[in-house]
Design an enzyme around this catalytic site. Sequence first.
Site, PDB file in Angstrom:
ATOM      1  N   GLY A 247      19.584  46.877 -48.485  1.00  0.00           N
ATOM      2  CA  GLY A 247      19.749  46.195 -49.648  1.00  0.00           C
ATOM      3  C   GLY A 247      21.243  45.903 -50.110  1.00  0.00           C
TER       4      GLY A 247
ATOM      5  N   SER B  98      18.017  42.211 -47.272  1.00  0.00           N
ATOM      6  CA  SER B  98      17.925  41.227 -48.479  1.00  0.00           C
ATOM      7  C   SER B  98      19.005  41.431 -49.420  1.00  0.00           C
ATOM      8  CB  SER B  98      16.571  40.964 -49.102  1.00  0.00           C
ATOM      9  OG  SER B  98      16.547  40.182 -50.115  1.00  0.00           O
TER      10      SER B  98
ATOM     11  N   MET C 135      16.008  42.246 -53.385  1.00  0.00           N
ATOM     12  CA  MET C 135      14.800  42.842 -53.084  1.00  0.00           C
ATOM     13  C   MET C 135      13.688  42.679 -54.080  1.00  0.00           C
ATOM     14  SD  MET C 135      14.697  44.628 -50.137  1.00  0.00           S
ATOM     15  CE  MET C 135      15.994  45.057 -49.025  1.00  0.00           C
TER      16      MET C 135
ATOM     17  N   HIS D 159      26.189  39.673 -63.820  1.00  0.00           N
ATOM     18  CA  HIS D 159      25.814  40.968 -63.629  1.00  0.00           C
ATOM     19  C   HIS D 159      26.728  42.007 -64.454  1.00  0.00           C
ATOM     20  CE1 HIS D 159      23.809  39.515 -59.992  1.00  0.00           C
ATOM     21  NE2 HIS D 159      23.000  40.520 -59.893  1.00  0.00           N
TER      22      HIS D 159
ATOM     23  N   LYS E  38      29.348  46.134 -61.217  1.00  0.00           N
ATOM     24  CA  LYS E  38      29.266  45.671 -60.029  1.00  0.00           C
ATOM     25  C   LYS E  38      30.206  45.206 -59.172  1.00  0.00           C
ATOM     26  CE  LYS E  38      26.401  41.984 -57.694  1.00  0.00           C
ATOM     27  NZ  LYS E  38      25.697  43.180 -56.693  1.00  0.00           N
TER      28      LYS E  38
ATOM     29  N   GLY F  61      25.589  38.778 -53.874  1.00  0.00           N
ATOM     30  CA  GLY F  61      24.986  38.572 -52.690  1.00  0.00           C
ATOM     31  C   GLY F  61      23.917  37.575 -52.589  1.00  0.00           C
ATOM     32  N   THR F  62      23.041  37.783 -53.795  1.00  0.00           N
ATOM     33  CA  THR F  62      21.792  37.070 -54.099  1.00  0.00           C
ATOM     34  C   THR F  62      22.388  35.502 -53.995  1.00  0.00           C
ATOM     35  OG1 THR F  62      21.000  38.737 -55.340  1.00  0.00           O
ATOM     36  CG2 THR F  62      19.854  36.596 -55.805  1.00  0.00           C
TER      37      THR F  62
HETATM   38  N1  LIG Z   1      19.380  43.992 -52.543  1.00  0.00           N
HETATM   39  C1  LIG Z   1      19.117  44.210 -53.734  1.00  0.00           C
HETATM   40  O1  LIG Z   1      18.079  44.047 -54.438  1.00  0.00           O
HETATM   41  C2  LIG Z   1      20.319  44.940 -54.667  1.00  0.00           C
HETATM   42  C3  LIG Z   1      19.849  45.320 -55.754  1.00  0.00           C
HETATM   43  C4  LIG Z   1      20.869  46.334 -56.543  1.00  0.00           C
HETATM   44  C5  LIG Z   1      22.082  46.725 -55.772  1.00  0.00           C
HETATM   45  N2  LIG Z   1      22.263  46.389 -54.643  1.00  0.00           N
HETATM   46  C6  LIG Z   1      23.277  46.745 -53.805  1.00  0.00           C
HETATM   47  O2  LIG Z   1      23.119  48.116 -53.304  1.00  0.00           O
HETATM   48  C7  LIG Z   1      24.206  48.801 -53.183  1.00  0.00           C
HETATM   49  C8  LIG Z   1      24.405  50.008 -53.867  1.00  0.00           C
HETATM   50  O3  LIG Z   1      24.184  49.778 -55.286  1.00  0.00           O
HETATM   51  P1  LIG Z   1      24.279  50.858 -56.345  1.00  0.00           P
HETATM   52  O4  LIG Z   1      24.321  50.356 -57.600  1.00  0.00           O
HETATM   53  O5  LIG Z   1      23.270  51.988 -55.995  1.00  0.00           O
HETATM   54  O6  LIG Z   1      25.805  51.492 -56.018  1.00  0.00           O
HETATM   55  P2  LIG Z   1      26.232  53.078 -56.481  1.00  0.00           P
HETATM   56  O7  LIG Z   1      25.576  53.578 -57.818  1.00  0.00           O
HETATM   57  O8  LIG Z   1      27.759  52.887 -56.493  1.00  0.00           O
HETATM   58  O9  LIG Z   1      25.653  53.955 -55.182  1.00  0.00           O
HETATM   59  C9  LIG Z   1      26.331  53.810 -53.761  1.00  0.00           C
HETATM   60  C10 LIG Z   1      25.356  54.728 -52.994  1.00  0.00           C
HETATM   61  O10 LIG Z   1      26.070  54.669 -51.534  1.00  0.00           O
HETATM   62  C11 LIG Z   1      26.610  55.879 -51.293  1.00  0.00           C
HETATM   63  N3  LIG Z   1      28.104  55.456 -50.354  1.00  0.00           N
HETATM   64  C12 LIG Z   1      28.807  54.886 -50.827  1.00  0.00           C
HETATM   65  N4  LIG Z   1      29.995  54.508 -50.183  1.00  0.00           N
HETATM   66  C13 LIG Z   1      29.402  55.221 -48.602  1.00  0.00           C
HETATM   67  C14 LIG Z   1      29.621  55.358 -47.461  1.00  0.00           C
HETATM   68  N5  LIG Z   1      30.783  54.723 -47.145  1.00  0.00           N
HETATM   69  N6  LIG Z   1      28.850  56.085 -46.684  1.00  0.00           N
HETATM   70  C15 LIG Z   1      27.787  56.527 -47.090  1.00  0.00           C
HETATM   71  N7  LIG Z   1      27.262  56.394 -48.188  1.00  0.00           N
HETATM   72  C16 LIG Z   1      28.196  55.700 -49.203  1.00  0.00           C
HETATM   73  C17 LIG Z   1      26.820  56.452 -52.451  1.00  0.00           C
HETATM   74  O11 LIG Z   1      27.054  57.839 -52.121  1.00  0.00           O
HETATM   75  P3  LIG Z   1      28.226  59.057 -52.995  1.00  0.00           P
HETATM   76  O12 LIG Z   1      27.456  59.648 -53.955  1.00  0.00           O
HETATM   77  O13 LIG Z   1      28.796  59.941 -51.920  1.00  0.00           O
HETATM   78  O14 LIG Z   1      29.445  58.100 -53.208  1.00  0.00           O
HETATM   79  C18 LIG Z   1      25.751  56.263 -53.539  1.00  0.00           C
HETATM   80  O15 LIG Z   1      24.812  56.982 -53.023  1.00  0.00           O
HETATM   81  C19 LIG Z   1      25.404  47.613 -53.620  1.00  0.00           C
HETATM   82  O16 LIG Z   1      25.957  47.074 -52.428  1.00  0.00           O
HETATM   83  C20 LIG Z   1      24.569  46.742 -54.456  1.00  0.00           C
HETATM   84  O17 LIG Z   1      25.266  45.491 -54.779  1.00  0.00           O
HETATM   85  C21 LIG Z   1      21.395  45.434 -53.940  1.00  0.00           C
END
Ligand SMILES: NC(=O)c1ccc[n+]([C@@H]2O[C@H](COP(=O)([O-])OP(=O)(O)OC[C@H]3O[C@@H](n4cnc5c(N)ncnc54)[C@H](OP(=O)(O)O)[C@@H]3O)[C@@H](O)[C@H]2O)c1
Length: 227
Positions: free
Chosen positions: A79, A103, A106, A134, A138, A144-145
């Site tokens: 995601g 996606s 999701m 958002h 973010k 991306g959506t």
């Molecule tokens: N598709 C969907 O429905 C959807 C919905 C919401 C969010 N998203 C996307 O999902 C992603 C994560 O969102 P979030 O809000 O959970 O972000 P977040 O709170 O910043 O968490 C990011 C996670 O990824 C890890 N990470 C960061 N850089 C990394 C790297 N180089 N290698 C391995 N792990 C890494 C971080 O680990 P550390 O603790 O080590 O920093 C943390 O566990 C974003 O791209 C966001 O836009 C998608």
Amino acid sequence: MKKKLKVGLIGSTGRMGQEIEKILGASSKSELFYAPLRKEKLDEKKAALVDVWIDFSQPEAFAGNLKMAEKFKKPFVCGTTGFTAKEKALLKKYAAKIPLLWSSNMSLGVAVLNEALKSFGAIPHFDFQIEEIHHNKKKDKPSGTAITLQENLNAVIGKAAPEPLAIRGGGVFGVHKIFALSDEEVITFEHQALNRTVFARGAVTAAEWLANKKPGLYQMRDVLFGK
Ligand SMILES: NC(=O)c1ccc[n+]([C@@H]2O[C@H](COP(=O)([O-])OP(=O)(O)OC[C@H]3O[C@@H](n4cnc5c(N)ncnc54)[C@H](OP(=O)(O)O)[C@@H]3O)[C@@H](O)[C@H]2O)c1
């Protein structure tokens, strides 16, 4: 009792990772089996026993994550957003080897919204505009959506709609609107995510669905409407 699906989770310390942990904790079908941390060495014995991976991290981690899933021939749900042409090329490459579902959103609702916008194919002479809102943390902009909606919209109306408008502020989980405008009427399709759980639940549903699929590139719409 039926054995639960063993989920490997990448990005478990993040906002989305935490939500997915909660859903898996309450699930009767799947369980969190392994959540490797970014700074730890991968436990290959555990990785080999994972049934399906879920990844919500950052684009720079994508290539390494896919390589690992491919090594053990495991289905992979991702995601992560903010993908460039480089990550999109990886999707195609690895989909030939493992079941891969990516996606940018999701939620089931946005999968339906992507279907609904196909009806705009009947009014391609209208003006179109996508807008998204958002939370202020973010990283990528537009979302991306919004990019996926825009790609689908452009394909349906046969022209390039203006770039999506992106607003960042407060704690908004995600609002996406598609406007179709003529001199005489305005149509607005809108989706609002009311919490972050909606994306986590969708990702777990997608992982359970993908677990027994053949290699290929899948989308959230396939989970709802079939491929
Ligand atoms: N598709 C969907 O429905 C959807 C919905 C919401 C969010 N998203 C996307 O999902 C992603 C994560 O969102 P979030 O809000 O959970 O972000 P977040 O709170 O910043 O968490 C990011 C996670 O990824 C890890 N990470 C960061 N850089 C990394 C790297 N180089 N290698 C391995 N792990 C890494 C971080 O680990 P550390 O603790 O080590 O920093 C943390 O566990 C974003 O791209 C966001 O836009 C998608």
